[in-house]
Design a protein around this motif. Structure first.
Motif, short mmCIF file in Angstrom:
data_model
loop_
_atom_site.label_atom_id
_atom_site.label_comp_id
_atom_site.label_asym_id
_atom_site.label_seq_id
_atom_site.Cartn_x
_atom_site.Cartn_y
_atom_site.Cartn_z
N ASN A 145 31.05 78.19 55.57
CA ASN A 145 30.05 77.13 55.49
C ASN A 145 29.03 77.49 54.43
O ASN A 145 28.62 78.66 54.31
CB ASN A 145 29.34 76.94 56.82
CG ASN A 145 30.22 76.28 57.84
OD1 ASN A 145 30.96 75.36 57.53
ND2 ASN A 145 30.15 76.75 59.08
N ASP B 190 25.21 70.48 54.94
CA ASP B 190 26.04 71.68 54.82
C ASP B 190 27.44 71.27 54.38
O ASP B 190 27.91 70.18 54.69
CB ASP B 190 26.11 72.42 56.15
CG ASP B 190 24.78 73.06 56.53
OD1 ASP B 190 23.85 73.01 55.71
OD2 ASP B 190 24.69 73.59 57.64
N ARG B 191 28.09 72.17 53.67
CA ARG B 191 29.44 71.90 53.18
C ARG B 191 30.37 73.03 53.58
O ARG B 191 29.92 74.13 53.90
CB ARG B 191 29.43 71.74 51.67
CG ARG B 191 28.64 70.53 51.23
CD ARG B 191 28.67 70.42 49.72
NE ARG B 191 27.93 69.27 49.28
CZ ARG B 191 28.47 68.23 48.68
NH1 ARG B 191 29.76 68.19 48.46
NH2 ARG B 191 27.73 67.23 48.30
N ALA C 62 25.07 75.39 48.44
CA ALA C 62 26.00 74.32 48.06
C ALA C 62 25.54 73.60 46.79
O ALA C 62 26.36 73.20 45.97
CB ALA C 62 26.15 73.32 49.20
N MET D 262 35.38 72.50 47.65
CA MET D 262 34.18 72.35 48.46
C MET D 262 34.12 70.90 48.95
O MET D 262 34.27 69.97 48.17
CB MET D 262 32.93 72.70 47.66
CG MET D 262 31.72 72.85 48.52
SD MET D 262 30.35 73.68 47.73
CE MET D 262 29.95 72.58 46.41
N GLN D 263 33.91 70.74 50.28
CA GLN D 263 33.84 69.41 50.87
C GLN D 263 32.46 69.16 51.43
O GLN D 263 31.85 70.00 51.99
CB GLN D 263 34.85 69.25 52.00
CG GLN D 263 36.26 69.39 51.51
CD GLN D 263 37.25 69.27 52.66
OE1 GLN D 263 36.94 69.62 53.78
NE2 GLN D 263 38.42 68.76 52.37
#
Length: 174
Positions: free
Chosen positions: A83, A90-91, A130, A173-174
């Motif tokens: 994370n 948050d990603r 992120a 990265m999502q």
């Protein structure tokens, strides 16, 4: 009447002959075009090469100093999934990593200390932001920081940096 039939037969033969000639010309023309487009000329291309010291051959040049030897790559056994906090949300990130080492001795040392390297990389990766990882500069910064930390931990543990670079072979990265 017999003369008319004879003229019709001769006229029909002339048309057939003309079609055969046209087809033959088209086939020969397309064959020639294919030869010139694909065949090209077989002249060798001159390539300038730098003079190499005697005895080096075709092997990769050895680097002098602490990074002696051929570059070898050690893949981490599994991708890092973690994370990453961001300003908006948050990603979740996944990074596949390979380590560049010099020489077979360093390759064996890196393989032997994979758990230590994995722990160090996970600590560095999970401390990232992120918002920074969205940019190319942020990814490069993270990669460089990871290399420094891995070198530092390995130097403390075995007295040698072992790893020259940390390379990202996959980054999602999502």
């Amino acid at each position: 009447m017999a003369e008319e039939e004879l003229q019709m037969e001769e006229g029909g033969k002339g048309k057939k002959m003309m079609i055969i000639i046209i087809v033959a010309v088209l086939l020969i023309g397309s064959g020639a075009a294919a030869y010139f487009l694909m065949g090209g000329d077989d002249e060798p291309v001159a390539v300038e090469t730098a003079e190499m010291p005697e005895g080096t051959g075709d092997a990769a040049p050895a680097v002098s100093g602490p990074n002696k030897g051929t570059a070898l790559y050690v893949a981490m056994p599994r991708p890092f999934v973690f994370n990453v906090p961001g300003q908006g949300k948050d990603r979740l990130a996944q990074i596949k990593v390979q380590l560049m080492v010099r020489g077979t001795d360093n390759e064996e040392l890196a393989k032997m200390h994979v758990p230590l390297i994995e722990g160090t990389l996970l600590r560095v990766f999970s401390s990232a932001n992120a918002d920074d990882l969205v940019t190319e500069a942020g990814k490069v910064s993270l990669r460089d920081q990871a290399a420094r930390e891995v070198q530092k931990v390995l130097k403390e543990t075995i007295g040698n940096e072992v790893v020259e670079q940390v390379l990202f072979t996959g980054f999602v990265m999502q």
